[in-house]
Motif scaffolding. Structure first.
Motif, PDB file in Angstrom:
ATOM      1  N   ARG A   6      12.919   0.758  -0.786  1.00 22.17           N
ATOM      2  CA  ARG A   6      12.386   2.029  -0.281  1.00 22.17           C
ATOM      3  C   ARG A   6      10.987   1.840   0.313  1.00 22.17           C
ATOM      4  NH1 ARG A   6      12.766   6.675  -4.592  1.00 22.17           N
ATOM      5  NH2 ARG A   6      12.340   7.988  -2.784  1.00 22.17           N
ATOM      6  N   LEU A   7      10.145   1.074  -0.395  1.00 19.75           N
ATOM      7  CA  LEU A   7       8.795   0.812   0.104  1.00 19.75           C
ATOM      8  C   LEU A   7       8.833   0.029   1.419  1.00 19.75           C
ATOM      9  CD1 LEU A   7       6.915  -0.079  -3.221  1.00 19.75           C
ATOM     10  CD2 LEU A   7       6.440   1.894  -1.769  1.00 19.75           C
ATOM     11  N   ALA A   8       9.732  -0.951   1.484  1.00 21.39           N
ATOM     12  CA  ALA A   8       9.868  -1.759   2.707  1.00 21.39           C
ATOM     13  C   ALA A   8      10.252  -0.870   3.890  1.00 21.39           C
ATOM     14  CB  ALA A   8      10.911  -2.856   2.494  1.00 21.39           C
ATOM     15  N   LEU A   9      11.166   0.039   3.641  1.00 19.59           N
ATOM     16  CA  LEU A   9      11.632   0.964   4.681  1.00 19.59           C
ATOM     17  C   LEU A   9      10.500   1.876   5.145  1.00 19.59           C
ATOM     18  CD1 LEU A   9      14.431   1.687   6.026  1.00 19.59           C
ATOM     19  CD2 LEU A   9      14.577   3.537   4.348  1.00 19.59           C
ATOM     20  N   GLU A  10       9.780   2.445   4.175  1.00 16.39           N
ATOM     21  CA  GLU A  10       8.714   3.407   4.477  1.00 16.39           C
ATOM     22  C   GLU A  10       7.491   2.739   5.113  1.00 16.39           C
ATOM     23  OE1 GLU A  10       8.647   6.740   4.148  1.00 16.39           O
ATOM     24  OE2 GLU A  10      10.686   6.862   3.370  1.00 16.39           O
ATOM     25  N   LEU A  11       7.163   1.538   4.625  1.00 13.11           N
ATOM     26  CA  LEU A  11       5.962   0.849   5.109  1.00 13.11           C
ATOM     27  C   LEU A  11       6.241  -0.042   6.319  1.00 13.11           C
ATOM     28  CD1 LEU A  11       4.536  -0.086   1.599  1.00 13.11           C
ATOM     29  CD2 LEU A  11       3.391   1.411   3.238  1.00 13.11           C
ATOM     30  N   LYS A  12       7.558  -0.120   6.685  1.00 21.27           N
ATOM     31  CA  LYS A  12       7.985  -0.951   7.828  1.00 21.27           C
ATOM     32  C   LYS A  12       7.565  -2.413   7.639  1.00 21.27           C
ATOM     33  CE  LYS A  12       8.070   2.881  11.145  1.00 21.27           C
ATOM     34  NZ  LYS A  12       8.023   3.925  10.129  1.00 21.27           N
ATOM     35  N   LYS A  13       7.830  -2.903   6.433  1.00 21.94           N
ATOM     36  CA  LYS A  13       7.554  -4.309   6.103  1.00 21.94           C
ATOM     37  C   LYS A  13       8.825  -4.927   5.533  1.00 21.94           C
ATOM     38  CE  LYS A  13       2.749  -3.246   4.757  1.00 21.94           C
ATOM     39  NZ  LYS A  13       1.908  -4.027   5.677  1.00 21.94           N
ATOM     40  N   SER A  14       8.854  -6.232   5.433  1.00 20.54           N
ATOM     41  CA  SER A  14      10.032  -6.888   4.856  1.00 20.54           C
ATOM     42  C   SER A  14       9.974  -6.783   3.326  1.00 20.54           C
ATOM     43  CB  SER A  14      10.100  -8.357   5.275  1.00 20.54           C
ATOM     44  OG  SER A  14       9.087  -9.096   4.603  1.00 20.54           O
ATOM     45  N   GLU A  15      11.141  -6.892   2.702  1.00 19.14           N
ATOM     46  CA  GLU A  15      11.197  -6.839   1.229  1.00 19.14           C
ATOM     47  C   GLU A  15      10.432  -8.016   0.618  1.00 19.14           C
ATOM     48  OE1 GLU A  15      15.214  -6.241  -0.263  1.00 19.14           O
ATOM     49  OE2 GLU A  15      15.633  -5.004   1.511  1.00 19.14           O
ATOM     50  N   ASP A  16      10.527  -9.184   1.255  1.00 18.62           N
ATOM     51  CA  ASP A  16       9.810 -10.370   0.763  1.00 18.62           C
ATOM     52  C   ASP A  16       8.295 -10.151   0.810  1.00 18.62           C
ATOM     53  OD1 ASP A  16      12.109 -11.708   0.237  1.00 18.62           O
ATOM     54  OD2 ASP A  16      12.088 -12.955   2.054  1.00 18.62           O
ATOM     55  N   GLU A  17       7.843  -9.509   1.898  1.00 22.23           N
ATOM     56  CA  GLU A  17       6.411  -9.239   2.068  1.00 22.23           C
ATOM     57  C   GLU A  17       5.913  -8.295   0.974  1.00 22.23           C
ATOM     58  OE1 GLU A  17       3.420  -7.720   5.657  1.00 22.23           O
ATOM     59  OE2 GLU A  17       5.584  -7.793   6.002  1.00 22.23           O
ATOM     60  N   ILE A  18       6.703  -7.245   0.709  1.00 22.61           N
ATOM     61  CA  ILE A  18       6.352  -6.274  -0.346  1.00 22.61           C
ATOM     62  C   ILE A  18       6.311  -6.971  -1.705  1.00 22.61           C
ATOM     63  CG2 ILE A  18       7.075  -4.155  -1.547  1.00 22.61           C
ATOM     64  CD1 ILE A  18       6.412  -3.325   1.201  1.00 22.61           C
ATOM     65  N   THR A  19       7.359  -7.751  -1.996  1.00 21.97           N
ATOM     66  CA  THR A  19       7.466  -8.452  -3.288  1.00 21.97           C
ATOM     67  C   THR A  19       6.283  -9.393  -3.494  1.00 21.97           C
ATOM     68  OG1 THR A  19       9.878  -8.342  -3.145  1.00 21.97           O
ATOM     69  CG2 THR A  19       8.962  -9.904  -4.730  1.00 21.97           C
ATOM     70  N   HIS A  20       5.985 -10.178  -2.461  1.00 21.92           N
ATOM     71  CA  HIS A  20       4.881 -11.153  -2.550  1.00 21.92           C
ATOM     72  C   HIS A  20       3.537 -10.444  -2.765  1.00 21.92           C
ATOM     73  CE1 HIS A  20       2.567 -14.770  -1.835  1.00 21.92           C
ATOM     74  NE2 HIS A  20       1.826 -14.100  -0.950  1.00 21.92           N
ATOM     75  N   PHE A  21       3.313  -9.339  -2.021  1.00 20.21           N
ATOM     76  CA  PHE A  21       2.046  -8.610  -2.137  1.00 20.21           C
ATOM     77  C   PHE A  21       1.877  -8.014  -3.534  1.00 20.21           C
ATOM     78  CE2 PHE A  21      -0.355  -4.625  -2.001  1.00 20.21           C
ATOM     79  CZ  PHE A  21      -1.551  -5.055  -1.441  1.00 20.21           C
ATOM     80  N   LEU A  22       2.942  -7.415  -4.065  1.00 19.09           N
ATOM     81  CA  LEU A  22       2.842  -6.715  -5.349  1.00 19.09           C
ATOM     82  C   LEU A  22       2.675  -7.658  -6.539  1.00 19.09           C
ATOM     83  CD1 LEU A  22       5.364  -3.732  -4.981  1.00 19.09           C
ATOM     84  CD2 LEU A  22       2.874  -3.655  -4.951  1.00 19.09           C
ATOM     85  N   GLN A  23       3.069  -8.919  -6.368  1.00 15.79           N
ATOM     86  CA  GLN A  23       2.912  -9.872  -7.476  1.00 15.79           C
ATOM     87  C   GLN A  23       1.456  -9.971  -7.933  1.00 15.79           C
ATOM     88  OE1 GLN A  23       4.716 -13.445  -5.966  1.00 15.79           O
ATOM     89  NE2 GLN A  23       6.765 -12.902  -6.719  1.00 15.79           N
ATOM     90  N   SER A  24       0.529  -9.877  -6.997  1.00 19.75           N
ATOM     91  CA  SER A  24      -0.897 -10.001  -7.344  1.00 19.75           C
ATOM     92  C   SER A  24      -1.632  -8.662  -7.272  1.00 19.75           C
ATOM     93  CB  SER A  24      -1.575 -11.008  -6.410  1.00 19.75           C
ATOM     94  OG  SER A  24      -1.433 -10.570  -5.058  1.00 19.75           O
TER      95      SER A  24
END
Length: 310
Positions: free
Chosen positions: A6-24
């Protein structure tokens, strides 16, 4: 759909990008202190610009139950509405919750969630923890808490306090007491003398039952007042006739700043600050804004607002 999707869709980013960013993400906070009004300092943990963007997007897509007595971070509701709720009642009680946001850890948050809603998947739980909580410890896997400074903290705390607000509201409606909560500020008012003296013990009991002592009352800030004294609700003064006022000191301060602006003695930051105060005055006590325009001219007040916007 997972929260990452949902975040990837709303923020127009890839799921991998969201996952990587949220880890830290729990470490992506700028920490500083500001002096408290009375004594000591308050620790502010400000999320990075990108993390704020993620948190604000979550606020748009979330659907968590919030009680109507919770006044902070609700669309169309402000501190003015919080004061209006109490303006016709002569007897007032104000209470404050101690170290409120930082007392809400991920562990107690999920325990409370489970008593209100079914728990999300383990993946969504981890996503929410990284998205909404700050890690004050130097350890990577240190304890997580809500931060003062994150745009999502007021709304998350409103959900966390849902059962508390329900219990307190039910008690108060039986006693003909009006109850509102603005983040960590609890306000009670009534037309009946002595009715409010039972409220502190009731609040304490509900906090203990629901949160096991992790959320506590700041006893130094428990205040009873009546029409015989000034009544203040979240920074707004309630006059004896029930009208809302900025209060004498704040008006004096605004006039001082306007005069300084007239003499060209304010820097950009101070003008921005004054603009905010003028907007607040317009919202709470429009009559005062008219008196400012009469005293210092409409042109000057308009110029301050427009220059600060520019």
């Amino acid at each position: 759909m997972t929260l990452i999707e949902r975040l990837a869709l709303e923020l127009k980013k890839s799921e991998d990008e969201i996952t990587h960013f949220l880890q830290s993400a729990p470490k992506r906070y700028k920490v500083y202190t500001i002096p408290k009004r009375t004594s000591g300092h308050r620790v502010i943990a400000q999320p990075s610009k990108e993390l704020k963007e993620y948190q604000r997007k979550f606020l748009e897509i979330q659907n968590l139950p919030i009680h109507e007595s919770a006044m902070a971070y609700r669309k169309g509701v402000s501190i003015k509405h919080n004061a209006i709720a109490h303006k016709n009642n002569p007897y007032l009680l104000k209470m404050d919750l101690e170290n409120f946001f930082n007392s809400i850890s991920d562990k107690i948050f999920w325990k409370t969630w489970e008593s209100i809603l079914p728990l999300p998947s383990s993946q969504d739980k981890k996503t929410l923890e990284n998205l909404l909580f700050w890690c004050p410890s130097k350890k990577t896997e240190g304890a997580l808490v809500l931060s003062i400074g994150a745009p999502s903290s007021p709304l998350v705390s409103n959900f966390f306090m849902y059962q508390f607000d329900c219990a307190v509201s039910n008690f108060c409606s039986e006693k003909e007491i009006v109850y509102t909560r603005y983040a960590d500020d609890l306000t009670f008012s009534t037309k009946h003398k002595d009715s409010l003296f039972f409220a502190p013990s009731m609040v304490k009991e509900n906090l203990r039952e629901l949160f096991g002592g992790t959320i506590r009352i700041n006893r130094k800030k428990t205040r009873f007042s009546s029409r015989a004294h000034n009544r203040h609700v979240t920074g707004i003064t309630i006059a004896n006739n029930g009208s809302l006022s900025l209060g004498r000191e704040r008006k004096r301060y605004i006039k001082h700043l306007v005069h300084q602006a007239q003499l060209n003695k304010l820097d950009i930051e101070s003008r921005q600050h004054l603009r905010g105060l003028i907007a607040f005055a317009k919202h709470v006590e429009p009559v005062f804004l008219k008196s400012l325009k009469r005293k210092y001219t409409s042109e000057l007040i308009t110029q301050i607002i427009e220059e600060s916007n520019g």
